[in-house]
Design a protein around this motif. Structure first.
Motif, PDB file in Angstrom:
ATOM      1  N   PRO A 139       0.775  -1.246   0.000  1.00 21.99           N
ATOM      2  CA  PRO A 139       0.000   0.000   0.000  1.00 21.99           C
ATOM      3  C   PRO A 139       0.800   1.286   0.000  1.00 21.99           C
ATOM      4  N   VAL A 140       1.921   1.329   0.724  1.00 26.13           N
ATOM      5  CA  VAL A 140       2.696   2.573   0.772  1.00 26.13           C
ATOM      6  C   VAL A 140       3.312   2.868  -0.589  1.00 26.13           C
ATOM      7  N   LEU A 141       3.954   1.858  -1.183  1.00 27.73           N
ATOM      8  CA  LEU A 141       4.563   2.050  -2.500  1.00 27.73           C
ATOM      9  C   LEU A 141       3.498   2.379  -3.545  1.00 27.73           C
ATOM     10  N   ALA A 142       2.352   1.710  -3.456  1.00 23.33           N
ATOM     11  CA  ALA A 142       1.265   1.977  -4.403  1.00 23.33           C
ATOM     12  C   ALA A 142       0.731   3.396  -4.242  1.00 23.33           C
ATOM     13  N   GLY A 143       0.613   3.861  -3.000  1.00 26.85           N
ATOM     14  CA  GLY A 143       0.110   5.210  -2.767  1.00 26.85           C
ATOM     15  C   GLY A 143       1.063   6.277  -3.275  1.00 26.85           C
ATOM     16  N   LEU A 144       2.357   6.074  -3.059  1.00 29.60           N
ATOM     17  CA  LEU A 144       3.351   7.026  -3.567  1.00 29.60           C
ATOM     18  C   LEU A 144       3.386   7.016  -5.088  1.00 29.60           C
ATOM     19  N   PRO A 154      -4.622   4.771  -6.350  1.00 29.77           N
ATOM     20  CA  PRO A 154      -4.020   3.937  -5.314  1.00 29.77           C
ATOM     21  C   PRO A 154      -4.801   2.639  -5.155  1.00 29.77           C
ATOM     22  N   THR A 155      -4.132   1.602  -4.674  1.00 25.49           N
ATOM     23  CA  THR A 155      -4.813   0.337  -4.454  1.00 25.49           C
ATOM     24  C   THR A 155      -5.812   0.482  -3.317  1.00 25.49           C
ATOM     25  N   GLU A 156      -6.729  -0.492  -3.221  1.00 20.41           N
ATOM     26  CA  GLU A 156      -7.701  -0.473  -2.129  1.00 20.41           C
ATOM     27  C   GLU A 156      -6.991  -0.531  -0.787  1.00 20.41           C
ATOM     28  N   GLU A 157      -5.870  -1.310  -0.729  1.00 19.31           N
ATOM     29  CA  GLU A 157      -5.111  -1.401   0.515  1.00 19.31           C
ATOM     30  C   GLU A 157      -4.541  -0.039   0.904  1.00 19.31           C
ATOM     31  N   ALA A 158      -4.064   0.727  -0.100  1.00 22.66           N
ATOM     32  CA  ALA A 158      -3.507   2.047   0.185  1.00 22.66           C
ATOM     33  C   ALA A 158      -4.587   2.989   0.714  1.00 22.66           C
ATOM     34  N   GLU A 159      -5.791   2.859   0.181  1.00 22.70           N
ATOM     35  CA  GLU A 159      -6.874   3.734   0.619  1.00 22.70           C
ATOM     36  C   GLU A 159      -7.353   3.384   2.025  1.00 22.70           C
ATOM     37  N   ASN A 160      -7.069   2.148   2.464  1.00 17.72           N
ATOM     38  CA  ASN A 160      -7.542   1.695   3.774  1.00 17.72           C
ATOM     39  C   ASN A 160      -6.417   1.549   4.789  1.00 17.72           C
ATOM     40  N   VAL A 166       1.215   7.630   8.366  1.00 21.61           N
ATOM     41  CA  VAL A 166       1.539   7.314   6.974  1.00 21.61           C
ATOM     42  C   VAL A 166       0.494   7.916   6.042  1.00 21.61           C
ATOM     43  N   VAL A 167      -0.767   7.851   6.418  1.00 24.94           N
ATOM     44  CA  VAL A 167      -1.826   8.455   5.604  1.00 24.94           C
ATOM     45  C   VAL A 167      -1.597   9.959   5.464  1.00 24.94           C
ATOM     46  N   THR A 168      -1.194  10.612   6.556  1.00 23.83           N
ATOM     47  CA  THR A 168      -0.905  12.051   6.505  1.00 23.83           C
ATOM     48  C   THR A 168       0.208  12.350   5.515  1.00 23.83           C
ATOM     49  N   VAL A 169       1.253  11.521   5.523  1.00 26.47           N
ATOM     50  CA  VAL A 169       2.367  11.722   4.595  1.00 26.47           C
ATOM     51  C   VAL A 169       1.896  11.518   3.154  1.00 26.47           C
ATOM     52  N   LEU A 170       1.166  10.446   2.888  1.00 23.14           N
ATOM     53  CA  LEU A 170       0.704  10.182   1.519  1.00 23.14           C
ATOM     54  C   LEU A 170      -0.203  11.300   1.021  1.00 23.14           C
ATOM     55  N   ASP A 171      -1.102  11.787   1.890  1.00 21.26           N
ATOM     56  CA  ASP A 171      -1.980  12.899   1.493  1.00 21.26           C
ATOM     57  C   ASP A 171      -1.161  14.145   1.171  1.00 21.26           C
ATOM     58  N   ALA A 172      -0.128  14.404   1.973  1.00 23.69           N
ATOM     59  CA  ALA A 172       0.710  15.580   1.738  1.00 23.69           C
ATOM     60  C   ALA A 172       1.465  15.455   0.421  1.00 23.69           C
ATOM     61  N   VAL A 173       1.933  14.260   0.088  1.00 22.66           N
ATOM     62  CA  VAL A 173       2.618  14.049  -1.193  1.00 22.66           C
ATOM     63  C   VAL A 173       1.657  14.318  -2.343  1.00 22.66           C
ATOM     64  N   HIS A 174       0.454  13.771  -2.273  1.00 24.45           N
ATOM     65  CA  HIS A 174      -0.548  14.020  -3.323  1.00 24.45           C
ATOM     66  C   HIS A 174      -0.809  15.513  -3.478  1.00 24.45           C
ATOM     67  N   ASN A 175      -0.990  16.218  -2.358  1.00 26.56           N
ATOM     68  CA  ASN A 175      -1.277  17.647  -2.416  1.00 26.56           C
ATOM     69  C   ASN A 175      -0.104  18.435  -3.000  1.00 26.56           C
TER      70      ASN A 175
END
Length: 201
Positions: A139-144, A154-160, A166-175
């Motif tokens: 999930p982390v690699l998929a989210g990045l 992102p995969t379903e695992e990344a969304e969940n 980690v979710v905060t970091v992934l959201d910040a990268v997307h933004n």
């Protein structure tokens, strides 16, 4: 191997829906560093603020640099500010380390947006490990990867993901990647307007 190194290999190995720019990838690599440092308990997040733990020595040179770059006195740095500060030129640093360690050197040394075909890498343990994480939908690699356009969603695992940090970091990268694209578009419009002014004279 680290999450940033795995992400770099995937970025160069996997066909993407759009060209992966150095700036986008650098932001995602800075986010990947935070994820690994959270996992190593070298830092924690207080909301979106990065709170360093004890001074850790990591097994990876660039992660050591990341630990040393953490702001250790309040007011602490936000994840977004870290991405922009640490991410500056980070893709080039990781590529140089990957090549120096001979974990796979592309025969064509062009950067991703300029490539006319997929780079040819030698087989290596690093490449196999990154590929295993990728094909498993980790999930982390998929989210990045989704943030920089290597995967459309992102995969379903990344969304969940259950780890709020980690979710905060992934959201910040997307933004941050979205903001960088907006800056590119604004500059493109401004340059086009400038060109039109000159052509109109």
């Amino acid at each position: 191997m680290t999450t940033p190194q795995d992400l770099l290999i995937i970025a160069m190995d996997v066909a993407s829906s759009r060209p992966v720019g150095q700036g986008d990838l650098s932001l995602a690599l800075a986010g990947a560093e935070l994820v690994d440092l959270i996992d190593a308990q070298a830092l924690s997040l207080d909301g979106d603020l990065i709170v360093p733990g004890a001074q850790w020595t990591m097994d990876d040179r660039l992660l050591n640099e990341a630990v040393s770059a953490l702001i250790r006195q309040p007011p602490y740095e936000s994840v977004e500010d870290w991405l922009w500060r640490r991410g500056r030129g980070l893709s080039s640093s990781y590529l140089a380390v990957l090549e120096a360690e001979a974990q796979g050197t592309p025969r064509r040394r062009r950067w991703i947006p300029l490539r006319t075909g997929r780079p040819e890498w030698g087989d290596s343990a690093a490449r196999r490990r990154a590929a295993d994480r990728w094909t498993s939908g980790e999930p982390v690699l998929a989210g990045l990867a989704a943030a920089v356009g290597i995967r459309d969603e992102p995969t379903e695992e990344a969304e969940n993901l259950a780890d709020d940090a980690v979710v905060t970091v992934l959201d910040a990268v997307h933004n941050a990647v979205t903001e960088l694209e907006a800056v590119r578009q604004r500059r493109s419009i401004e340059e086009a307007a400038f060109d039109n002014i000159w052509r109109g004279q």
